[in-house]
Design a protein around this motif. Structure first.
Motif, PDB file in Angstrom:
ATOM      1  N   ALA A   1      35.915  40.708  38.063  1.00  0.00           N
ATOM      2  CA  ALA A   1      35.356  41.774  37.232  1.00  0.00           C
ATOM      3  C   ALA A   1      33.978  41.393  36.705  1.00  0.00           C
ATOM      4  CB  ALA A   1      36.304  42.080  36.077  1.00  0.00           C
ATOM      5  N   ASP A   2      33.742  40.098  36.519  1.00  0.00           N
ATOM      6  CA  ASP A   2      32.443  39.644  36.028  1.00  0.00           C
ATOM      7  C   ASP A   2      31.297  40.014  36.963  1.00  0.00           C
ATOM      8  OD1 ASP A   2      33.925  38.571  34.071  1.00  0.00           O
ATOM      9  OD2 ASP A   2      33.477  36.465  34.511  1.00  0.00           O
ATOM     10  N   TYR A   3      31.621  40.245  38.208  1.00  0.00           N
ATOM     11  CA  TYR A   3      30.558  40.512  39.189  1.00  0.00           C
ATOM     12  C   TYR A   3      30.436  41.990  39.526  1.00  0.00           C
ATOM     13  CZ  TYR A   3      31.225  35.556  39.463  1.00  0.00           C
ATOM     14  OH  TYR A   3      31.338  34.246  39.108  1.00  0.00           O
ATOM     15  N   GLN A   4      31.314  42.765  38.914  1.00  0.00           N
ATOM     16  CA  GLN A   4      31.372  44.187  39.245  1.00  0.00           C
ATOM     17  C   GLN A   4      30.017  44.885  39.108  1.00  0.00           C
ATOM     18  OE1 GLN A   4      34.704  46.289  38.810  1.00  0.00           O
ATOM     19  NE2 GLN A   4      33.713  48.261  38.947  1.00  0.00           N
ATOM     20  N   GLU A   5      29.366  44.645  37.999  1.00  0.00           N
ATOM     21  CA  GLU A   5      28.115  45.347  37.748  1.00  0.00           C
ATOM     22  C   GLU A   5      27.042  44.963  38.764  1.00  0.00           C
ATOM     23  OE1 GLU A   5      25.354  45.887  33.870  1.00  0.00           O
ATOM     24  OE2 GLU A   5      27.486  45.503  33.520  1.00  0.00           O
ATOM     25  N   LYS A   6      26.914  43.643  38.967  1.00  0.00           N
ATOM     26  CA  LYS A   6      25.916  43.180  39.921  1.00  0.00           C
ATOM     27  C   LYS A   6      26.210  43.700  41.328  1.00  0.00           C
ATOM     28  CE  LYS A   6      24.165  38.823  39.749  1.00  0.00           C
ATOM     29  NZ  LYS A   6      24.290  37.351  39.607  1.00  0.00           N
ATOM     30  N   LEU A   7      27.484  43.744  41.648  1.00  0.00           N
ATOM     31  CA  LEU A   7      27.866  44.246  42.972  1.00  0.00           C
ATOM     32  C   LEU A   7      27.474  45.712  43.124  1.00  0.00           C
ATOM     33  CD1 LEU A   7      31.432  42.711  43.473  1.00  0.00           C
ATOM     34  CD2 LEU A   7      29.443  42.284  44.917  1.00  0.00           C
ATOM     35  N   SER A   8      27.797  46.499  42.110  1.00  0.00           N
ATOM     36  CA  SER A   8      27.478  47.927  42.170  1.00  0.00           C
ATOM     37  C   SER A   8      25.991  48.137  42.383  1.00  0.00           C
ATOM     38  CB  SER A   8      27.882  48.638  40.884  1.00  0.00           C
ATOM     39  OG  SER A   8      29.235  48.429  40.620  1.00  0.00           O
TER      40      SER A   8
ATOM     41  N   LYS B   1      35.399  51.444  41.963  1.00  0.00           N
ATOM     42  CA  LYS B   1      35.827  52.494  41.047  1.00  0.00           C
ATOM     43  C   LYS B   1      37.136  52.112  40.360  1.00  0.00           C
ATOM     44  CE  LYS B   1      36.892  57.367  41.311  1.00  0.00           C
ATOM     45  NZ  LYS B   1      37.222  58.414  42.282  1.00  0.00           N
ATOM     46  N   SER B   2      38.043  51.558  41.130  1.00  0.00           N
ATOM     47  CA  SER B   2      39.338  51.220  40.531  1.00  0.00           C
ATOM     48  C   SER B   2      39.275  49.897  39.761  1.00  0.00           C
ATOM     49  CB  SER B   2      40.411  51.168  41.612  1.00  0.00           C
ATOM     50  OG  SER B   2      40.069  50.221  42.584  1.00  0.00           O
ATOM     51  N   GLY B   3      38.120  49.265  39.790  1.00  0.00           N
ATOM     52  CA  GLY B   3      37.966  48.035  39.004  1.00  0.00           C
ATOM     53  C   GLY B   3      38.478  46.815  39.751  1.00  0.00           C
ATOM     54  N   LEU B   4      37.702  45.751  39.684  1.00  0.00           N
ATOM     55  CA  LEU B   4      38.091  44.550  40.427  1.00  0.00           C
ATOM     56  C   LEU B   4      39.034  43.702  39.591  1.00  0.00           C
ATOM     57  CD1 LEU B   4      34.612  43.583  41.908  1.00  0.00           C
ATOM     58  CD2 LEU B   4      36.457  44.877  42.982  1.00  0.00           C
ATOM     59  N   ARG B   5      40.057  43.205  40.245  1.00  0.00           N
ATOM     60  CA  ARG B   5      41.008  42.354  39.544  1.00  0.00           C
ATOM     61  C   ARG B   5      40.724  40.894  39.858  1.00  0.00           C
ATOM     62  NH1 ARG B   5      47.045  44.308  40.315  1.00  0.00           N
ATOM     63  NH2 ARG B   5      46.767  46.562  40.440  1.00  0.00           N
ATOM     64  N   ASP B   6      41.112  40.062  38.945  1.00  0.00           N
ATOM     65  CA  ASP B   6      40.964  38.629  39.188  1.00  0.00           C
ATOM     66  C   ASP B   6      41.865  38.226  40.361  1.00  0.00           C
ATOM     67  OD1 ASP B   6      39.541  38.986  36.951  1.00  0.00           O
ATOM     68  OD2 ASP B   6      40.800  37.767  35.635  1.00  0.00           O
ATOM     69  N   ARG B   7      41.381  37.258  41.095  1.00  0.00           N
ATOM     70  CA  ARG B   7      42.170  36.806  42.247  1.00  0.00           C
ATOM     71  C   ARG B   7      42.396  35.309  42.177  1.00  0.00           C
ATOM     72  NH1 ARG B   7      42.016  40.454  47.078  1.00  0.00           N
ATOM     73  NH2 ARG B   7      42.971  38.798  48.304  1.00  0.00           N
ATOM     74  N   ALA B   8      43.589  34.902  42.565  1.00  0.00           N
ATOM     75  CA  ALA B   8      43.882  33.469  42.643  1.00  0.00           C
ATOM     76  C   ALA B   8      43.110  32.881  43.817  1.00  0.00           C
ATOM     77  CB  ALA B   8      45.369  33.248  42.827  1.00  0.00           C
ATOM     78  N   VAL B   9      42.450  31.763  43.578  1.00  0.00           N
ATOM     79  CA  VAL B   9      41.708  31.132  44.668  1.00  0.00           C
ATOM     80  C   VAL B   9      42.416  29.879  45.193  1.00  0.00           C
ATOM     81  CG1 VAL B   9      39.480  31.996  43.897  1.00  0.00           C
ATOM     82  CG2 VAL B   9      40.261  29.784  43.103  1.00  0.00           C
ATOM     83  N   THR B  10      43.552  29.555  44.596  1.00  0.00           N
ATOM     84  CA  THR B  10      44.333  28.423  45.121  1.00  0.00           C
ATOM     85  C   THR B  10      45.776  28.872  45.290  1.00  0.00           C
ATOM     86  OG1 THR B  10      44.853  27.658  42.887  1.00  0.00           O
ATOM     87  CG2 THR B  10      42.908  26.701  43.943  1.00  0.00           C
ATOM     88  N   ARG B  11      46.529  28.106  46.053  1.00  0.00           N
ATOM     89  CA  ARG B  11      47.958  28.394  46.160  1.00  0.00           C
ATOM     90  C   ARG B  11      48.717  27.149  46.575  1.00  0.00           C
ATOM     91  NH1 ARG B  11      49.182  32.857  50.514  1.00  0.00           N
ATOM     92  NH2 ARG B  11      50.985  32.854  49.156  1.00  0.00           N
ATOM     93  N   ASP B  12      50.040  27.223  46.405  1.00  0.00           N
ATOM     94  CA  ASP B  12      50.877  26.074  46.741  1.00  0.00           C
ATOM     95  C   ASP B  12      51.201  26.099  48.221  1.00  0.00           C
ATOM     96  OD1 ASP B  12      51.501  24.946  44.025  1.00  0.00           O
ATOM     97  OD2 ASP B  12      52.074  27.041  43.747  1.00  0.00           O
ATOM     98  N   LEU B  13      50.589  25.193  48.932  1.00  0.00           N
ATOM     99  CA  LEU B  13      50.758  25.176  50.382  1.00  0.00           C
ATOM    100  C   LEU B  13      50.272  23.834  50.906  1.00  0.00           C
ATOM    101  CD1 LEU B  13      51.474  27.538  52.445  1.00  0.00           C
ATOM    102  CD2 LEU B  13      49.032  27.621  52.907  1.00  0.00           C
ATOM    103  N   ASP B  14      50.795  23.430  52.026  1.00  0.00           N
ATOM    104  CA  ASP B  14      50.345  22.166  52.617  1.00  0.00           C
ATOM    105  C   ASP B  14      49.139  22.362  53.508  1.00  0.00           C
ATOM    106  OD1 ASP B  14      52.267  20.624  51.464  1.00  0.00           O
ATOM    107  OD2 ASP B  14      53.738  21.036  53.033  1.00  0.00           O
ATOM    108  N   TRP B  15      49.147  23.483  54.236  1.00  0.00           N
ATOM    109  CA  TRP B  15      48.209  23.643  55.324  1.00  0.00           C
ATOM    110  C   TRP B  15      46.939  24.336  54.860  1.00  0.00           C
ATOM    111  CZ3 TRP B  15      46.968  21.312  59.365  1.00  0.00           C
ATOM    112  CH2 TRP B  15      46.193  21.921  60.377  1.00  0.00           C
ATOM    113  N   GLY B  16      45.900  23.555  54.591  1.00  0.00           N
ATOM    114  CA  GLY B  16      44.666  24.152  54.136  1.00  0.00           C
ATOM    115  C   GLY B  16      43.722  23.086  53.607  1.00  0.00           C
ATOM    116  N   VAL B  17      42.687  23.549  52.930  1.00  0.00           N
ATOM    117  CA  VAL B  17      41.720  22.623  52.331  1.00  0.00           C
ATOM    118  C   VAL B  17      42.221  22.275  50.935  1.00  0.00           C
ATOM    119  CG1 VAL B  17      39.343  22.324  51.563  1.00  0.00           C
ATOM    120  CG2 VAL B  17      39.834  23.639  53.646  1.00  0.00           C
ATOM    121  N   LYS B  18      42.473  20.996  50.702  1.00  0.00           N
ATOM    122  CA  LYS B  18      43.040  20.549  49.426  1.00  0.00           C
ATOM    123  C   LYS B  18      42.125  20.944  48.260  1.00  0.00           C
ATOM    124  CE  LYS B  18      46.248  18.347  51.692  1.00  0.00           C
ATOM    125  NZ  LYS B  18      47.299  19.291  52.115  1.00  0.00           N
TER     126      LYS B  18
END
Length: 683
Positions: free
Chosen positions: A196-203, A225-242
RNA sequence: GCCGGGAUAGCUCAGCUGGUUAGAGCGUCGGAAUCAUAAUCCGCAGGUCGGGGGUUCAAGUCCCUCUCCCGGUACCA
C-alpha cells in the motif's frame, strides 16, 4: 538507423515443473524474439533475457510426489525447455535459471537492501504444521473437508466442488496430501512488504503510460482501485533462496519476490560471460535504457504492480518501459490443460513441423487483444496456402526460372533501358518494410506479419505482370532485368522475414549463395547481389502438409470431441465428479465379438474393427495399434460403448468405442471373464 | 454476489476519441495466365456487428437491460 537507446527485453520465466506449451510461446516467448531479432537487424543495442523459474512449492511438491530431488525436476524441465526454445529458433542472449549461484546472491542482496532500510515488517500467524514431516504445509499440500459444502477433498486454497475460496485453517479434518497425517496449528513469523505504501507512486507512474496496451492498463487500474494488500515475502519451505537474516532457518524468499529478480541476475550473468561484469548496470539503470517485459496476462500483476514496487523500494533501477502482455492461446475452444491432454508441447510440435511453420502460425494468431484459437487445420492452411503458395512459391519460381533460362547464375541487371517497374517494385517492398517496422515497434506483430506477406503478394504480382516466360523468347535483356530484380526481392524478403522465419531466411540466403553480411534492415529494397554468381541448390521451402496429418493430430490431442455430448465429463482423475446412476445408465455398454480387425492405412495408431453385437454388426475405429496387432484381437470378446454418437475418423465411420485401461504408456483392452454371448449388456 | 474482458462474414481476427455503401487474410465461386510445390494474379459473392431498449442528425462504436463465455475477487461460513 541506430539510436542510442538500450533495449533490455525479457520473456516471462517459464516455471520448471512442466514442459512449455505453445500457449507460453504465443504469450511471452515468440513476440519478444521477433521484436529482438528486428532490433538487431536495425543494429539497435538490445539484449534478450530469459531463464527457468525453479523455486517454490509446486516444484517441491512434484519432487516429493515423484520421489526424486527438486534438482532432478528442474534439470529435466530446464534443459528440455531450453532445447525446445532453441529448436524453435528463439535466440535468447541468455537462458539461465534461478537456481544459479549468482541469482541466489542477487536475490539475497535485494532482500537485504529492503530489510536494512526497514521496508519489510514481520508478522506472526498460525499455519498448519505437520509434526510427522517436521514442516509447515503450503496450501496446496493440504486437503480436507470443505466447511461450506462438505466436499471431502477440498484443497487448502479452494473447494473445487462449490468454488469457495478457503484458507487451510478453515478446513475440517485437514490432512497432509503427502503423508495423510493430520497437521496441527502452529505459529510462524514472516516478512511482509507493505505494498500500500507504493500505491500512490504506482498510480502516478502508470498514469503516464499512454502507449501501453489497454488490457494491461485496465488490469492495473482494477488492482489499484481495490487497494493493494501487504504480501508475505517469505515462507516456510526448503526449496528456494534462504532468507538471509539470522533466526529464519527453514524459511525461503517467496518465489513471486525472488523470481523477477532473476531478470537482474541473468543480465549480470550474461555480461560476466562477456567479461564486462559491470555493464549490466547500463541496462538496468541507464538513462536511455528501456526495460520491456513480454508476458502472458496471468503475469500482469507481478510485472506492473509488484515488481515495480520492489524496484521502487530498492531504488536505483529503471521501472519497466512497457509491458506488452498477451492474452491466452486456446485450443479446441478450451484452455490448455494437462489433465485433458490437449496441451501442445513445444518440444513435440517442433519435432513434427518446420519450426518456421510453427512460428508463422502462432505469430499470425497471437492473442494480442483477446484470447485466440489454435487449430491444426489452421496450421495446415497457413503452411499450404500462405507460406508454400505465396512465399515459398515466389522464391521457387524465381530460382527455377533463373536456373533453367540463365544457366544457374544471377542474370545481369542491364544499365540501359527503362526500369520503372523494376525499381518500383523494390521501392514498394521497402515501403512495406517500413509498415512492418512500425507495427513491430508498436508490438502489433500480427499486423506486421500480414504486411510482410503483402510484400510477397506484390512480388508475385510483379512476376506475373512482367511475364518473363514471354520475355525470354523475344526480349532477353528485359527478362534478365526482371529475374535479377526478383532475386533481389528474394534477398529483401530474407531480411524482411528474418524476425518471423529465421530458418527460411537462412535457406533463402543459401539459395542465393549470399552470406549474412547484407542481412540488415536498411538493405531491404536495395540491390546487393552480384550478377554472374552461381545460385546454390534450390529446395522446397514449405512442403505441403497432408490432411491425414491434421486428422491424426486432432485425434492425438482430443480435439473435435464435443464436450457437451459426453455424459460423463471427467475433469480430473484425482478428483472425479460424482454422477448419478441415471447418468451411468445413459452409457450402453455391451459385449462385442471382433470378427475382423485391420490396420487403417496411413494412420499411426488406428485399427478398424468389424464387430458382431448380438444381431447387429458394426464397425469401430480405435487408436490402439501401438499396443495390439490385428490378429491378437480377432475373435476376442471386448466391451464397447454401444450408443456413442457415431463419428468419422480419417474418413471411416466409427459407431462406438471400445474400453481399455491405460496408465503410463501401457494399454490393455477390457474383456470378459470367460465366455458369454456377444450383445450382452454390461452394467 | 461484485469487478473487469469478450460475443463482428463459412473460419481466424481488425475496427482509435460515434460520421460517407462495416474491413483483412484464409476458404467458396468466376475469370486471366502457365515460369513455379495445380503453386500465381484479377474479380464477384458472404455480415439485421449476441438479443432487446434508449441517447443522437448519425452507433459495431455511447447509456440501460438480458443471454452466453473467460478472468479476478468477496461474503454467507
Amino acid at each position: 538507423m541506430k539510436n542510442n537507446i538500450k533495449y533490455l527485453v525479457t520473456a516471462a520465466l517459464p516455471y520448471a515443473n512442466n514442459y512449455v506449451h505453445i500457449g507460453h510461446v504465443a504469450g511471452a516467448i515468440l513476440p519478444p524474439d521477433i521484436y529482438v531479432r528486428f532490433r538487431k537487424l536495425k543494429n539497435d543495442d538490445v539484449i534478450f533475457i530469459c531463464g527457468s523459474d525453479e523455486h517454490g512449492t509446486a516444484i517441491e511438491m512434484a519432487s516429493i510426489l515423484e520421489k526424486v530431488t527438486p534438482q532432478e525436476i528442474i534439470d529435466r524441465y530446464h534443459f528440455s525447455n531450453k532445447k525446445a526454445f532453441e529448436d524453435l529458433g528463439i535466440r535468447f542472449d541468455i537462458f539461465s535459471r534461478t537456481s544459479s549461484e549468482i541469482h541466489k546472491v542477487t536475490a539475497s542482496e535485494f532482500f537485504l537492501n529492503l530489510y536494512n532500510k526497514k521496508l519489510l515488517y514481520q508478522k506472526t500467524e498460525k499455519q498448519l504444521y505437520s509434526e510427522k514431516e517436521k514442516r509447515f504445509l503450503a496450501d496446496r499440500f493440504i486437503s480436507g473437508t470443505c466447511p461450506v459444502c462438505g466436499f471431502e477433498e477440498a484443497r487448502g486454497d479452494e473447494c473445487e466442488n462449490c468454488g469457495s475460496n478457503l484458507s487451510p485453517l478453515e478446513l475440517i479434518n485437514p490432512r497432509s496430501k503427502i503423508t495423510g497425517d493430520t497437521p496441527v496449528e502452529k505459529e510462524t513469523t514472516h516478512f511482509y512488504i507493505p505494498l500500500a505504501d507504493y500505491q500512490e507512486k504506482l498510480s502516478e507512474w502508470l498514469s503516464e503510460k499512454k502507449n501501453w496496451k489497454a488490457n494491461v492498463i485496465n488490469y492495473c487500474k482494477g488492482w489499484l482501485k481495490s487497494g493493494l494488500r501487504d504480501r508475505a515475502v517469505t515462507r516456510d519451505l526448503d526449496w528456494g533462496v534462504k532468507v538471509p537474516v539470522k533466526g529464519n532457518d527453514g524459511k525461503v524468499i517467496y518465489v513471486w519476490f525472488e523470481a523477477p529478480i532473476g531478470y537482474i541476475s541473468m543480465t549480470k550473468e550474461f555480461f560476466i560471460g562477456k567479461n564486462e561484469p559491470e555493464k549490466w548496470k547500463e541496462y538496468w539503470s541507464g538513462k536511455d535504457s528501456r526495460l520491456i517485459h513480454f508476458i502472458g496476462k496471468d503475469n500482469i500483476v507481478f510485472h506492473s504492480i509488484i515488481f515495480p514496487s520492489m524496484l521502487m523500494a530498492h531504488g536505483g533501477f529503471n521501472l519497466p518501459y512497457n509491458i506488452p502482455a498477451n492474452e491466452f492461446l486456446n485450443i479446441g475452444g478450451r484452455k490448455f490443460s494437462k489433465t485433458r491432454g490437449n496441451a501442445i508441447l513445444l518440444r513435440d510440435i517442433v519435432q513434427k513441423f518446420n519450426p518456421d511453420v510453427v512460428r508463422y502460425t502462432i505469430a499470425s494468431i497471437f492473442p494480442e487483444n483477446k484470447d485466440s484459437e489454435f487449430t491444426w487445420e489452421d496450421l495446415q492452411a497457413k503452411n499450404n496456402n500462405e507460406l508454400a503458395s505465396i512465399l515459398g512459391n515466389f522464391v521457387n519460381r524465381t530460382v527455377v526460372f533463373a536456373k533453367s533460362k540463365f544457366g544457374n547464375v544471377i542474370p545481369e541487371f542491364p544499365d540501359s533501358g527503362s526500369h520503372m517497374k523494376e525499381n518500383g517494385i523494390l521501392e514498394h517492398i521497402k515501403s512495406k518494410a517500413d509498415a512492418v517496422a512500425d507495427n513491430i515497434e508498436n508490438f502489433r506483430f500480427r499486423d506486421a506479419l500480414s504486411e510482410a506477406m503483402d510484400a510477397v503478394r506484390s512480388a508475385n504480382k510483379y512476376f506475373n505482370d512482367s511475364e518473363p516466360w514471354k520475355l525470354i523468347k523475344d526480349d532477353k535483356e528485359k527478362c534478365s532485368a526482371v529475374i535479377n530484380t526478383c532475386l533481389e526481392i528474394c534477398h529483401s524478403l530474407a531480411i524482411l522475414f528474418e524476425p518471423f522465419l529465421p530458418f527460411t531466411s537462412d535457406k533463402i540466403l543459401h539459395i542465393l549463395d549470399k552470406d549474412t553480411s547484407g542481412l540488415k534492415w536498411e538493405n531491404i529494397g536495395k540491390r546487393v547481389l552480384k550478377s554472374g554468381t552461381a545460385l546454390g541448390e534450390n529446395s522446397i521451402l514449405f512442403p505441403q502438409i497432408e490432411d491425414s496429418t491434421v486428422k491424426e493430430l486432432n485425434l492425438k490431442y482430443n480435439i473435435g470431441i464435443d464436450p457437451g455430448n459426453s455424459p460423463v465429463n471427467v475433469e480430473d482423475t484425482n478428483n472425479m465428479n460424482v454422477i448419478s446412476i441415471e447418468d451411468f445408465h445413459k452409457v450402453k455398454l455391451r459385449v462385442a465379438k471382433v470378427l475382423k480387425c485391420e490396420i487403417v492405412p496411413g494412420s499411426k495408431k488406428l485399427l478398424r474393427l468389424k464387430l458382431k453385437v448380438g444381431d447387429t454388426e458394426k464397425q469401430i475405429v480405435s487408436g490402439i495399434s501401438e499396443h495390439y496387432k490385428p490378429e491378437e484381437i480377432e475373435g476376442r470378446l471386448i466391451i464397447i460403448a454401444d450408443n456413442l454418437k457415431p463419428s468419422k475418423i480419417m474418413g471411416i465411420d466409427s459407431e462406438g468405442m471400445l474400453l481399455a485401461a491405460k496408465k503410463g504408456g501401457k494399454l490393455k483392452i477390457v474383456t470378459v471373464d470367460g465366455d458369454i454371448e456377444d450383445g450382452a449388456e454390461v452394467n
